[in-house]
Design a protein around this motif. Structure first.
Motif, PDB file in Angstrom:
ATOM      1  N   SER A  49      13.898 -19.117   8.599  1.00 30.33           N
ATOM      2  CA  SER A  49      15.043 -18.590   9.048  1.00 30.33           C
ATOM      3  C   SER A  49      14.644 -18.568  10.631  1.00 30.33           C
ATOM      4  O   SER A  49      15.455 -18.643  11.786  1.00 30.33           O
ATOM      5  N   LEU A  50      13.301 -17.957  10.884  1.00 28.32           N
ATOM      6  CA  LEU A  50      13.022 -17.604  11.972  1.00 28.32           C
ATOM      7  C   LEU A  50      13.004 -19.099  12.875  1.00 28.32           C
ATOM      8  O   LEU A  50      14.181 -18.750  13.978  1.00 28.32           O
ATOM      9  N   TYR A  51      13.108 -20.017  12.526  1.00 29.40           N
ATOM     10  CA  TYR A  51      12.720 -21.704  13.429  1.00 29.40           C
ATOM     11  C   TYR A  51      14.747 -21.400  13.248  1.00 29.40           C
ATOM     12  O   TYR A  51      14.668 -22.425  14.941  1.00 29.40           O
ATOM     13  N   ARG A  52      14.925 -21.327  12.123  1.00 32.83           N
ATOM     14  CA  ARG A  52      16.605 -21.527  12.895  1.00 32.83           C
ATOM     15  C   ARG A  52      16.926 -20.423  14.166  1.00 32.83           C
ATOM     16  O   ARG A  52      17.871 -21.060  14.457  1.00 32.83           O
ATOM     17  N   MET A  53      16.824 -19.693  13.785  1.00 30.46           N
ATOM     18  CA  MET A  53      16.887 -18.798  14.602  1.00 30.46           C
ATOM     19  C   MET A  53      16.757 -19.038  16.286  1.00 30.46           C
ATOM     20  O   MET A  53      17.293 -18.779  17.315  1.00 30.46           O
ATOM     21  N   TYR A  54      15.536 -19.336  16.363  1.00 32.59           N
ATOM     22  CA  TYR A  54      14.479 -19.802  17.594  1.00 32.59           C
ATOM     23  C   TYR A  54      16.143 -21.112  18.448  1.00 32.59           C
ATOM     24  O   TYR A  54      15.726 -21.227  19.064  1.00 32.59           O
ATOM     25  N   ALA A  55      15.925 -22.124  17.669  1.00 35.51           N
ATOM     26  CA  ALA A  55      16.402 -23.125  17.066  1.00 35.51           C
ATOM     27  C   ALA A  55      18.028 -23.355  17.603  1.00 35.51           C
ATOM     28  O   ALA A  55      17.801 -24.031  18.968  1.00 35.51           O
ATOM     29  N   MET A  56      18.415 -21.999  17.002  1.00 32.31           N
ATOM     30  CA  MET A  56      20.223 -22.141  17.482  1.00 32.31           C
ATOM     31  C   MET A  56      19.838 -21.457  19.458  1.00 32.31           C
ATOM     32  O   MET A  56      20.698 -21.787  19.488  1.00 32.31           O
ATOM     33  N   TYR A  57      19.022 -20.395  19.107  1.00 28.07           N
ATOM     34  CA  TYR A  57      19.412 -19.745  20.479  1.00 28.07           C
ATOM     35  C   TYR A  57      18.787 -20.761  21.916  1.00 28.07           C
ATOM     36  O   TYR A  57      19.554 -21.405  22.828  1.00 28.07           O
ATOM     37  N   ALA A  58      18.104 -21.813  21.178  1.00 25.66           N
ATOM     38  CA  ALA A  58      17.576 -22.652  21.990  1.00 25.66           C
ATOM     39  C   ALA A  58      18.807 -23.565  22.970  1.00 25.66           C
ATOM     40  O   ALA A  58      18.382 -23.971  23.626  1.00 25.66           O
ATOM     41  N   GLU A  59      19.357 -23.441  21.537  1.00 23.77           N
ATOM     42  CA  GLU A  59      20.712 -25.084  21.918  1.00 23.77           C
ATOM     43  C   GLU A  59      21.656 -23.851  22.625  1.00 23.77           C
ATOM     44  O   GLU A  59      22.037 -24.710  23.604  1.00 23.77           O
ATOM     45  N   ARG A  60      22.087 -22.721  21.953  1.00 20.95           N
ATOM     46  CA  ARG A  60      22.744 -22.023  23.494  1.00 20.95           C
ATOM     47  C   ARG A  60      22.548 -21.975  25.068  1.00 20.95           C
ATOM     48  O   ARG A  60      23.099 -22.215  26.037  1.00 20.95           O
ATOM     49  N   GLN A  61      20.863 -22.358  24.650  1.00 17.83           N
ATOM     50  CA  GLN A  61      20.165 -22.359  26.531  1.00 17.83           C
ATOM     51  C   GLN A  61      19.986 -23.931  26.981  1.00 17.83           C
ATOM     52  O   GLN A  61      19.953 -23.774  27.923  1.00 17.83           O
ATOM     53  N   GLY A  62      20.221 -24.880  26.222  1.00 15.43           N
ATOM     54  CA  GLY A  62      20.206 -25.617  26.634  1.00 15.43           C
ATOM     55  C   GLY A  62      18.802 -26.692  26.628  1.00 15.43           C
ATOM     56  O   GLY A  62      19.174 -27.563  27.835  1.00 15.43           O
ATOM     57  N   TRP A  63      17.996 -25.985  26.035  1.00 15.83           N
ATOM     58  CA  TRP A  63      16.512 -26.679  26.032  1.00 15.83           C
ATOM     59  C   TRP A  63      16.368 -27.755  25.024  1.00 15.83           C
ATOM     60  O   TRP A  63      17.519 -27.663  23.796  1.00 15.83           O
ATOM     61  N   ARG A  64      15.355 -28.967  24.777  1.00 10.58           N
ATOM     62  CA  ARG A  64      14.963 -28.939  24.173  1.00 10.58           C
ATOM     63  C   ARG A  64      13.725 -29.200  22.841  1.00 10.58           C
ATOM     64  O   ARG A  64      12.797 -28.229  23.147  1.00 10.58           O
ATOM     65  N   LEU A  65      13.807 -29.649  21.744  1.00  3.95           N
ATOM     66  CA  LEU A  65      13.301 -29.295  20.507  1.00  3.95           C
ATOM     67  C   LEU A  65      12.577 -30.483  20.045  1.00  3.95           C
ATOM     68  O   LEU A  65      13.518 -30.938  19.745  1.00  3.95           O
ATOM     69  N   GLU A  66      11.432 -30.537  19.748  1.00  2.83           N
ATOM     70  CA  GLU A  66      10.580 -31.015  19.446  1.00  2.83           C
ATOM     71  C   GLU A  66       9.827 -31.405  18.979  1.00  2.83           C
ATOM     72  O   GLU A  66       8.385 -30.310  19.012  1.00  2.83           O
ATOM     73  N   LEU A  67       9.806 -31.060  17.111  1.00  2.76           N
ATOM     74  CA  LEU A  67       8.599 -30.610  16.263  1.00  2.76           C
ATOM     75  C   LEU A  67       7.365 -31.542  16.216  1.00  2.76           C
ATOM     76  O   LEU A  67       7.036 -32.737  17.280  1.00  2.76           O
ATOM     77  N   ALA A  68       6.655 -30.677  16.718  1.00  2.75           N
ATOM     78  CA  ALA A  68       4.628 -31.333  16.119  1.00  2.75           C
ATOM     79  C   ALA A  68       4.524 -31.256  15.264  1.00  2.75           C
ATOM     80  O   ALA A  68       3.573 -32.118  14.966  1.00  2.75           O
ATOM     81  N   GLY A  69       4.572 -30.514  14.462  1.00  2.00           N
ATOM     82  CA  GLY A  69       4.016 -30.313  13.200  1.00  2.00           C
ATOM     83  C   GLY A  69       4.307 -29.096  12.234  1.00  2.00           C
ATOM     84  O   GLY A  69       5.349 -28.068  13.137  1.00  2.00           O
ATOM     85  N   VAL A  70       4.725 -29.809  10.853  1.00  2.01           N
ATOM     86  CA  VAL A  70       5.380 -28.845  10.021  1.00  2.01           C
ATOM     87  C   VAL A  70       4.194 -28.519   8.116  1.00  2.01           C
ATOM     88  O   VAL A  70       4.497 -30.237   8.318  1.00  2.01           O
ATOM     89  N   ASN A  71       4.259 -27.664   7.484  1.00  2.00           N
ATOM     90  CA  ASN A  71       3.779 -27.083   6.324  1.00  2.00           C
ATOM     91  C   ASN A  71       4.760 -26.914   5.906  1.00  2.00           C
ATOM     92  O   ASN A  71       4.803 -26.065   5.748  1.00  2.00           O
ATOM     93  N   GLN A  72       5.832 -27.720   4.834  1.00  2.00           N
ATOM     94  CA  GLN A  72       6.681 -27.348   4.527  1.00  2.00           C
ATOM     95  C   GLN A  72       6.100 -27.281   3.094  1.00  2.00           C
ATOM     96  O   GLN A  72       6.262 -27.344   1.602  1.00  2.00           O
ATOM     97  N   THR A  73       7.387 -25.557   2.246  1.00  2.00           N
ATOM     98  CA  THR A  73       6.904 -25.540   0.852  1.00  2.00           C
ATOM     99  C   THR A  73       8.092 -26.742  -0.188  1.00  2.00           C
ATOM    100  O   THR A  73       9.019 -27.181   0.395  1.00  2.00           O
ATOM    101  N   GLU A  74       7.933 -27.023  -1.051  1.00  3.15           N
ATOM    102  CA  GLU A  74       9.102 -26.708  -2.059  1.00  3.15           C
ATOM    103  C   GLU A  74      10.501 -26.605  -1.905  1.00  3.15           C
ATOM    104  O   GLU A  74      11.287 -27.491  -2.935  1.00  3.15           O
TER     105      GLU A  74
END
Length: 354
Positions: free
Chosen positions: A126-151
């Motif tokens: 949820s926090l990642y989604r929050m920051y990603a949406m804020y970045a989109e508002r700001q016109g920033w670019r996001l590039e995933l570096a690494g993720v450890n996801q649960t089921e």
């Protein structure tokens, strides 16, 4: 302050005159310097002009108090006008504070699940989604570096590179422990659970600013795991870099290319070690200092997101907003503006509660 702002307004006019000259475009270095200076001055001068207009309005309303026919209306409008004038004055003071050169850096944003098991991992998502949406508002670019996801779709940890104008200046106050109070998706009894995540915001550091000795590094390759298609899982494109003197380990497997994963891993490692060096230096000068992230325990929180009450509270400045839905959808400006203003007013007190 008035004299300084007047000079800056005149300087902006000079810059705009220079930028309108054809010969300026024949000198790329001069053009870049003038454009950069103008970009920094425009917000300040615009706020100053708003302040001047508001000051004139307040003066006019004060003059109307002497007119019996207009006195009541002037009294009614004077207090809101004065309040707006004070707000503009505070904004001017904030803009006059010397800018931290680090504020324009890109950042490595790291989010990790803390206390709370699967619910903490879901909140990290949820926090990642929050920051990603804020970045989109700001016109920033996001590039995933690494993720450890649960089921269930949560994140045990996720690292992302955020690039754009003023990224670190806006996100640097987000470092710390974030607490959530809500009914988890995994809870059938409707009970409210408390979980935490840690957020670290690390300014990206160029190699010239912080050199990594190749002799201090162990670099291993391995096959990436998780989604990514046949190529990403059948070739050893994933990279693990270990900094031997400190034991710091960084893994990157999101890119298809081994070279890209290596570059990203070294960038993250450099940012972590640089932040560690800065903290050690500050600790030596100012005494023991709390780290950005802490251990992830609830009593180290900087912010609480209370879903049943629809509120978010930043404990460092005592600010509570009853707009949780907006915040979780990336509407973070009010929080970030308040934190920046607090730091400018009380820089010596730091950013976390004792």
């Amino acid at each position: 302050m008035q004299e300084q702002l007047t000079k800056l307004a005149l300087r902006l006019e000079e810059l705009e005159t220079q930028l309108a000259q054809p010969e300026t475009y024949g000198d790329p270095a001069l053009l870049a310097a003038l454009t950069r200076e103008r970009k920094e001055l425009v917000p300040l001068v615009e706020t100053f002009r708003q302040y001047q207009a508001q000051a004139r309005e307040v003066a006019e309303l004060q003059a109307l108090l002497a007119d019996p026919e207009c006195r009541d209306l002037a009294k009614e409008e004077l207090d809101p006008a004065r309040e707006k004038l004070e707000q503009l004055e505070e904004a001017l003071k904030a803009r006059l504070v010397p800018k931290d050169p680090t504020d324009d850096k890109s950042v490595i944003l790291e989010i990790r699940a803390g206390v709370g098991g699967e619910e903490a991992a879901l909140f990290a998502a949820s926090l990642y989604r929050m920051y990603a949406m804020y970045a989109e508002r700001q016109g920033w670019r996001l590039e995933l570096a690494g993720v450890n996801q649960t089921e269930l779709g949560g994140f045990k940890e996720i690292s992302v590179l955020v690039e754009g104008e003023g990224v670190y200046g806006r996100l640097k106050h987000e470092s710390g422990v974030h607490r959530v109070q809500r009914v988890p998706e995994t809870e059938s009894g409707g009970r409210i659970h408390t979980s935490t995540c840690t957020v670290a915001v690390l300014p990206q550091v160029e190699e010239a600013e912080f050199h990594l000795d190749p002799a201090d590094l162990r670099i291993d390759t391995f096959r990436a795991s998780g989604a990514g298609g046949q190529h990403i899982n059948k070739t050893e494109s994933a990279i693990r870099v270990t900094h031997l003197p400190t034991g710091t380990v960084v893994e990157c497997q999101d890119q298809r290319s081994q070279y890209k994963n290596k570059d990203r891993a070294l960038s993250i490692l450099r940012a972590r070690l640089y932040e560690r060096a800065v903290q050690e230096q500050e600790a030596a000068i100012a005494g023991q200092r709390r780290s950005q992230v802490g251990t992830g325990m609830r009593n180290e929180r900087i912010r609480t997101y209370n879903f049943p009450q629809g509120r978010v509270t930043d404990h460092r400045i005592g600010l509570t907003l009853y707009k949780l839905d907006g915040v979780m959808n990336g509407d973070l400006d009010e929080l970030m503006d308040a934190l920046a203003l607090h730091q400018q007013r009380e820089p010596s007190k730091g950013e976390t509660e004792p």
